[in-house]
Design a protein around this motif. Structure first.
Motif, PDB file in Angstrom:
ATOM      1  N   LEU A 426       0.695  -1.187  -0.041  1.00 24.34           N
ATOM      2  CA  LEU A 426      -0.119  -0.063  -0.058  1.00 24.34           C
ATOM      3  C   LEU A 426       0.973   1.140  -0.165  1.00 24.34           C
ATOM      4  O   LEU A 426       2.121   1.262   0.527  1.00 24.34           O
ATOM      5  CB  LEU A 426      -1.003   0.194   1.132  1.00 24.34           C
ATOM      6  CG  LEU A 426      -1.784  -1.231   1.352  1.00 24.34           C
ATOM      7  CD1 LEU A 426      -2.504  -0.848   2.823  1.00 24.34           C
ATOM      8  CD2 LEU A 426      -3.027  -0.961   0.405  1.00 24.34           C
ATOM      9  N   GLU A 429       0.027   7.310   1.383  1.00 29.13           N
ATOM     10  CA  GLU A 429      -1.107   8.279   1.349  1.00 29.13           C
ATOM     11  C   GLU A 429      -2.441   7.694   1.228  1.00 29.13           C
ATOM     12  O   GLU A 429      -3.339   8.392   1.442  1.00 29.13           O
ATOM     13  CB  GLU A 429      -0.956   9.204   0.448  1.00 29.13           C
ATOM     14  CG  GLU A 429      -0.630   8.710  -1.111  1.00 29.13           C
ATOM     15  CD  GLU A 429       0.278   8.264  -1.569  1.00 29.13           C
ATOM     16  OE1 GLU A 429       0.671   8.012  -2.878  1.00 29.13           O
ATOM     17  OE2 GLU A 429       1.491   8.025  -0.660  1.00 29.13           O
ATOM     18  N   ALA A 430      -2.706   6.107   1.154  1.00 28.83           N
ATOM     19  CA  ALA A 430      -3.824   5.787   1.018  1.00 28.83           C
ATOM     20  C   ALA A 430      -4.491   5.836   2.418  1.00 28.83           C
ATOM     21  O   ALA A 430      -4.051   5.611   3.356  1.00 28.83           O
ATOM     22  CB  ALA A 430      -3.818   4.053   0.507  1.00 28.83           C
ATOM     23  N   LYS A 431      -5.998   6.030   1.946  1.00 23.41           N
ATOM     24  CA  LYS A 431      -6.876   6.124   3.144  1.00 23.41           C
ATOM     25  C   LYS A 431      -7.190   4.546   3.617  1.00 23.41           C
ATOM     26  O   LYS A 431      -7.944   3.878   2.552  1.00 23.41           O
ATOM     27  CB  LYS A 431      -7.974   6.910   3.049  1.00 23.41           C
ATOM     28  CG  LYS A 431      -7.582   8.363   3.046  1.00 23.41           C
ATOM     29  CD  LYS A 431      -8.886   9.542   2.659  1.00 23.41           C
ATOM     30  CE  LYS A 431      -8.086  11.016   2.708  1.00 23.41           C
ATOM     31  NZ  LYS A 431      -9.370  11.685   2.493  1.00 23.41           N
ATOM     32  N   ILE A 432      -7.295   4.369   4.614  1.00 26.42           N
ATOM     33  CA  ILE A 432      -7.414   2.804   4.943  1.00 26.42           C
ATOM     34  C   ILE A 432      -8.445   2.510   6.133  1.00 26.42           C
ATOM     35  O   ILE A 432      -8.334   3.160   7.239  1.00 26.42           O
ATOM     36  CB  ILE A 432      -6.166   2.095   5.459  1.00 26.42           C
ATOM     37  CG1 ILE A 432      -5.230   2.164   4.223  1.00 26.42           C
ATOM     38  CG2 ILE A 432      -6.507   0.611   5.646  1.00 26.42           C
ATOM     39  CD1 ILE A 432      -3.875   1.453   4.227  1.00 26.42           C
ATOM     40  N   ASN A 478      -3.351   8.139   8.357  1.00 26.86           N
ATOM     41  CA  ASN A 478      -4.618   7.937   7.260  1.00 26.86           C
ATOM     42  C   ASN A 478      -5.378   6.674   7.636  1.00 26.86           C
ATOM     43  O   ASN A 478      -5.947   6.128   6.569  1.00 26.86           O
ATOM     44  CB  ASN A 478      -4.138   7.861   5.596  1.00 26.86           C
ATOM     45  CG  ASN A 478      -3.648   9.210   5.123  1.00 26.86           C
ATOM     46  OD1 ASN A 478      -4.502  10.381   5.606  1.00 26.86           O
ATOM     47  ND2 ASN A 478      -2.558   9.217   4.796  1.00 26.86           N
ATOM     48  N   LYS A 510     -17.002   4.199   3.175  1.00 26.43           N
ATOM     49  CA  LYS A 510     -17.106   5.346   2.138  1.00 26.43           C
ATOM     50  C   LYS A 510     -16.064   6.251   2.167  1.00 26.43           C
ATOM     51  O   LYS A 510     -15.891   6.997   1.005  1.00 26.43           O
ATOM     52  CB  LYS A 510     -18.619   6.056   2.365  1.00 26.43           C
ATOM     53  CG  LYS A 510     -19.701   5.083   2.316  1.00 26.43           C
ATOM     54  CD  LYS A 510     -21.199   5.686   2.731  1.00 26.43           C
ATOM     55  CE  LYS A 510     -22.164   5.178   2.732  1.00 26.43           C
ATOM     56  NZ  LYS A 510     -23.411   5.583   3.074  1.00 26.43           N
ATOM     57  N   LYS A 511     -15.368   6.658   3.198  1.00 23.57           N
ATOM     58  CA  LYS A 511     -14.470   7.358   3.271  1.00 23.57           C
ATOM     59  C   LYS A 511     -12.825   6.769   2.819  1.00 23.57           C
ATOM     60  O   LYS A 511     -12.016   7.892   3.004  1.00 23.57           O
ATOM     61  CB  LYS A 511     -14.341   8.335   4.538  1.00 23.57           C
ATOM     62  CG  LYS A 511     -15.697   8.742   5.139  1.00 23.57           C
ATOM     63  CD  LYS A 511     -15.499   9.188   6.355  1.00 23.57           C
ATOM     64  CE  LYS A 511     -16.784   9.582   7.059  1.00 23.57           C
ATOM     65  NZ  LYS A 511     -16.601   9.894   8.833  1.00 23.57           N
ATOM     66  N   VAL A 512     -12.752   5.875   2.537  1.00 24.73           N
ATOM     67  CA  VAL A 512     -11.412   5.369   2.336  1.00 24.73           C
ATOM     68  C   VAL A 512     -11.189   4.613   1.036  1.00 24.73           C
ATOM     69  O   VAL A 512     -11.933   4.552   0.239  1.00 24.73           O
ATOM     70  CB  VAL A 512     -11.119   4.250   3.583  1.00 24.73           C
ATOM     71  CG1 VAL A 512     -11.306   4.871   4.807  1.00 24.73           C
ATOM     72  CG2 VAL A 512     -12.135   3.015   3.368  1.00 24.73           C
ATOM     73  N   ASP A 513      -9.800   4.181   0.777  1.00 23.35           N
ATOM     74  CA  ASP A 513      -9.370   3.847  -0.310  1.00 23.35           C
ATOM     75  C   ASP A 513      -9.403   2.233  -0.303  1.00 23.35           C
ATOM     76  O   ASP A 513      -9.598   1.418  -1.273  1.00 23.35           O
ATOM     77  CB  ASP A 513      -8.126   4.257  -0.935  1.00 23.35           C
ATOM     78  CG  ASP A 513      -7.993   5.584  -1.031  1.00 23.35           C
ATOM     79  OD1 ASP A 513      -9.001   6.294  -1.812  1.00 23.35           O
ATOM     80  OD2 ASP A 513      -7.068   6.203  -0.541  1.00 23.35           O
ATOM     81  N   TYR A 514      -8.951   1.682   0.823  1.00 28.16           N
ATOM     82  CA  TYR A 514      -8.904   0.241   1.263  1.00 28.16           C
ATOM     83  C   TYR A 514      -9.600  -0.192   2.462  1.00 28.16           C
ATOM     84  O   TYR A 514      -9.534   0.553   3.506  1.00 28.16           O
ATOM     85  CB  TYR A 514      -7.630  -0.099   1.215  1.00 28.16           C
ATOM     86  CG  TYR A 514      -6.792  -0.015  -0.236  1.00 28.16           C
ATOM     87  CD1 TYR A 514      -6.890  -0.601  -1.351  1.00 28.16           C
ATOM     88  CD2 TYR A 514      -5.960   1.460  -0.005  1.00 28.16           C
ATOM     89  CE1 TYR A 514      -6.103  -0.391  -2.565  1.00 28.16           C
ATOM     90  CE2 TYR A 514      -5.404   1.665  -1.396  1.00 28.16           C
ATOM     91  CZ  TYR A 514      -5.376   0.763  -2.437  1.00 28.16           C
ATOM     92  OH  TYR A 514      -4.841   1.285  -3.791  1.00 28.16           O
ATOM     93  N   LYS A 552     -15.437  -1.429  -2.084  1.00 30.71           N
ATOM     94  CA  LYS A 552     -14.136  -1.039  -1.576  1.00 30.71           C
ATOM     95  C   LYS A 552     -13.137  -2.127  -1.744  1.00 30.71           C
ATOM     96  O   LYS A 552     -13.717  -3.215  -1.225  1.00 30.71           O
ATOM     97  CB  LYS A 552     -13.852  -0.334  -0.566  1.00 30.71           C
ATOM     98  CG  LYS A 552     -14.863   1.138  -0.528  1.00 30.71           C
ATOM     99  CD  LYS A 552     -14.108   2.064  -1.298  1.00 30.71           C
ATOM    100  CE  LYS A 552     -15.036   3.474  -1.573  1.00 30.71           C
ATOM    101  NZ  LYS A 552     -14.706   4.670  -0.356  1.00 30.71           N
TER     102      LYS A 552
END
Length: 768
Positions: A426, A429-432, A478, A510-514, A552
């Motif tokens: 990962l 900067e990815a939001k998890i 994040n 809903k607010k994350v990438d993974y 997601k």
């Protein structure tokens, strides 16, 4: 060779001879001391040496498991046990988690009475279940054995065992009940994770490394401990899958698969062995002369101490029903080959055994044999000269150096099982979103035998270490955490989990990438760990399906002692990472891998089943297919596992080529050399476990599809190649035949490694 070199050769050879002579002389002196001591001992003193009680027996309070709190030694009980019953060994913790100083305060008065107040001044042999770390506050907790097996790195096993020995001795204890050499062949069994996996060879290599780490070159060194191989034999294959229930194992299978790890560790010098609590083919192992004397001592040549497991002589009456009275049970067990009884609640064993000798049912010579072995172990441990080590002389206890080794071990154990479109590693900067009951639990990272028997107090005692979510938060800002499902705090029933708020986790997604979905098991061992369904709990499955439904990308993090069934949703997640039970550094190690600081290199030490009814090891018979063959006979040997034994991905790729054999035709006395070139074809450095298998195509007893014979873990830089060479011999090509003896038979064999195969022919048949 010039004169200087010749002199050097003779000089060092002379030193070697002197050291050998000194060792032999010391052994002779010890033997003489033992015989002199035996001659002075009364029958009662001898039998006392064969008696082991739990610490609760000498604790304040009314009986075992009902001690006064806080714990205190009962001096009168202690003196009664040591002075009147001459007890030679004590074990266990009395339910307390102690610092090394507090352990010193437990052990010191015991040894003071033993060496100062008893007639013959024989020290007590104290034992403990230091399985993956010492049972003490601040101790280093390594990955459990199943995870160490997944690392496929015997040097890490040796080093971790050295540290466990050091920290156990720091607490004044010279004997650990480990390593566990039961085959992890049945994932229903609650102690599967205490083994190095399902394969006899992998188990053998790791077991030998562990024994060498625990015992060192000289077990009397105050940094070493005596090891105890367990549980001899066949314990890991109960028919029901439940702990301490009967096994049905043909002798050919027992010798082919279950015996080799014990044989290898005995040859490595293990000082003691603990006996399987169960029964095989209707005979409790504690009462089997064939297994304990004929095979263990006669065939394997074991000369150390055989100790029972907890209460297991009494269990010949209470559980197995092969003895009508405890006295009869004692007779059966001692004549079978038991040296020491982990009684553990009282001294009735010693009373019964004394009576049996006086009645002529058991000879005193038989008692002498056991006592001789027990005294020898005490002498070898240096207990007569130094019955108690001092915690103040162990400055590295629980220190950063030991934690780093535990972290390195977890790095190499963690296994990447799926990685669609290289979703891992990962980006920072990815939001998890991190969710699941195992996300914020030190208890689940460690498993049982951690600080306490069931590990239920681990969250408290490992609070200064990072859980999975804490480790991720330490590396990234994040991270969002919503538990979704949790394990109730300090609940002794590991199977209990409860829904917290799955909808809250759905909203957060809903607010994350993974999504990191952390599922698995809570801590357990032995009977409390029995289960009725290998599938993950309904609550965890509900959370999994809810997370998948968010659309997601879901990364499944498995934290479990045994492979739980995930086939209902595995195809819908983008990556799968198996942590096993990685210990106190497991959270940090996972974070390092997820963010790409470390390239994963673990490989499965067992076959991960797809279905609860398909529990088949990789070395199954050709006819054991569970796959749908569609009439294709070439698929008859396929097993439809979720993931295969020895499987594990990397962030780089490896290419196998140039498989070469020293000959394609060999005799049974020849050694076959096998070489293969392995290249890192990716863009980053990585470690690969090169595994060598053999397949016997035709045999007089149906052969396994393949058997692991050698392995080596190699580190390769990007673009680097190495040629790995293995040697195999007739022992590797043999199997246990109809007469329960090893035989190697003429015929065709296949060597396989990576995606390569090559045939060779063995020209003759030989009984080994």
């Amino acid at each position: 060779m010039n004169k200087l070199k010749i002199l050097a050769v003779f000089f060092f050879a002379g030193i070697g001879l002197l050291l050998f002579s000194a060792k032999e002389k010391n052994t002779n002196i010890e033997d003489e001391k033992i015989e002199q001591l035996l001659k002075q001992m009364t029958l009662e003193e001898k039998v006392g040496q064969m008696t082991q009680v739990t610490l609760e027996v000498i604790s304040k309070g009314e009986g075992p498991f009902n001690m006064d709190k806080s714990w205190a030694l009962d001096q009168k009980k202690l003196e009664d046990v040591l002075l009147n019953y001459h007890v030679g060994s004590i074990l266990n913790t009395a339910g307390e988690v102690r610092t090394p100083q507090e352990w010193y305060e437990v052990i010191k008065p015991i040894q003071d009475v033993a060496v100062n107040n008893t007639r013959l001044k024989i020290p007590v042999l104290y034992g403990i279940d230091a399985i993956h770390g010492m049972y003490s506050a601040g101790a280093t907790m390594f990955p459990q054995e199943v995870a160490m097996g997944a690392a496929w790195n015997p040097e890490l096993v040796r080093k971790s065992s050295e540290v466990i020995a050091y920290e156990t001795r720091a607490c004044g204890i010279p004997w650990t009940f480990n390593p566990t050499l039961d085959l992890g062949i049945d994932p229903r069994w609650p102690r599967m994770w205490e083994s190095y996996g399902e394969d006899p060879y992998l188990q053998s290599v790791m077991g030998v490394a562990s024994v060498k780490g625990y015992e060192g070159a000289d077990v009397s060194d105050p940094h070493q401990v005596a090891s105890c191989l367990k549980h001899y034999i066949g314990y890991g294959a109960p028919r029901s899958g439940k702990d301490r229930t009967p096994a049905w194992i043909p002798e050919t299978f027992l010798r082919e698969y279950f015996l080799p790890p014990f044989a290898a560790a005995v040859k490595a010098g293990a000082k003691s062995i603990m006996v399987n609590s169960g029964e095989i083919n209707g005979m409790p192992v504690h009462a089997s002369k064939k297994l304990l004397t004929d095979i263990l001592r006669g065939e394997l040549g074991f000369e150390g101490v055989v100790v029972t497991d907890w209460f297991d002589i009494n269990n010949l009456v209470e559980r197995h029903h092969i003895a009508a009275t405890k006295k009869e049970a004692v007779k059966k067990a001692i004549l079978a080959g038991i040296d020491m009884s982990m009684v553990p609640y009282d001294v009735e064993f010693s009373k019964d055994l004394i009576a049996l000798v006086k009645e002529g049912e058991i000879s005193e010579e038989r008692i002498d044999s056991s006592v001789r072995r027990i005294l020898k172990m005490k002498y070898e441990l240096g207990l007569f000269e130094n019955p108690l080590t001092d915690y103040r002389k162990y400055p590295e206890y629980g220190g950063e150096k030991h934690h780093q080794l535990a972290r390195e071990s977890a790095h190499e154990a963690i296994t990447l099982l799926k990685n669609e479109k290289s979703i891992l590693p990962l980006k920072k900067e990815a939001k998890i979103l991190v969710t699941g009951p195992n996300a914020n639990s030190m208890r689940s990272l460690n498993g049982g035998w951690t600080y306490t028997w069931q590990g239920e107090a681990t969250n408290k005692h490992a609070a200064d270490h990072n859980t999975i979510v804490e480790a991720l938060q330490a590396q990234s800002n994040n991270i969002i955490f919503e538990e979704g499902v949790k394990y109730p705090e300090n609940n002794p029933d590991y199977k209990v989990d409860e829904i917290v708020d799955i909808q809250k986790a759905v909203t957060a997604a809903k607010k994350v990438d993974y999504i990191l979905l952390c599922l698995g098991e809570n801590s357990y061992t032995e009977k409390p760990g029995d289960l009725d369904d290998l599938t993950l709990s309904e609550n965890q499955l509900q959370l999994a399906h809810a997370m998948i439904a968010t659309n997601k990308p879901v990364i499944l993090i498995l934290n479990e002692g045994r492979p739980r069934i995930i086939s209902s949703f595995e195809d819908k997640v983008k990556a799968v990472v198996q942590l096993y039970l990685p210990g106190n550094e497991g959270g940090n190690a996972l974070a390092d891998i997820l963010y790409g600081k470390i390239n994963p290199s673990g490989k499965l030490p067992y076959t991960y089943p797809r279905y609860a009814n398909d529990l088949v090891p990789y070395y199954h018979k050709f006819s054991a297919s569970t796959a749908h063959t569609d009439g294709n006979i070439n698929n008859n040997h396929k097993i439809k596992a979720q993931y295969a034994f020895g499987f594990g991905l990397s962030y780089t790729t490896f290419k196998y080529e140039d498989l070469k054999l020293s000959s394609t035709k060999i005799s049974s006395d020849d050694e076959l050399e096998v070489s293969v070139k392995v290249t890192n074809t990716g863009e980053r450095e990585g470690k690969e476990v090169v595994q060598l298998y053999t397949t016997d195509l035709v045999a007089s007893l149906s052969p396994s599809v393949k058997r692991l014979r050698r392995f080596e873990k190699v580190n390769l830089k990007a673009g680097e190649s190495k040629t790995i060479t293995f040697k195999i011999n007739k022992t590797d090509l043999s199997f246990i035949g109809h007469d329960n003896k090893p035989v190697v038979e003429a015929g065709e064999f296949i060597i396989s490694t990576g995606n390569l195969q090559q045939k060779f022919e063995l020209l003759d048949t030989k009984q080994l």
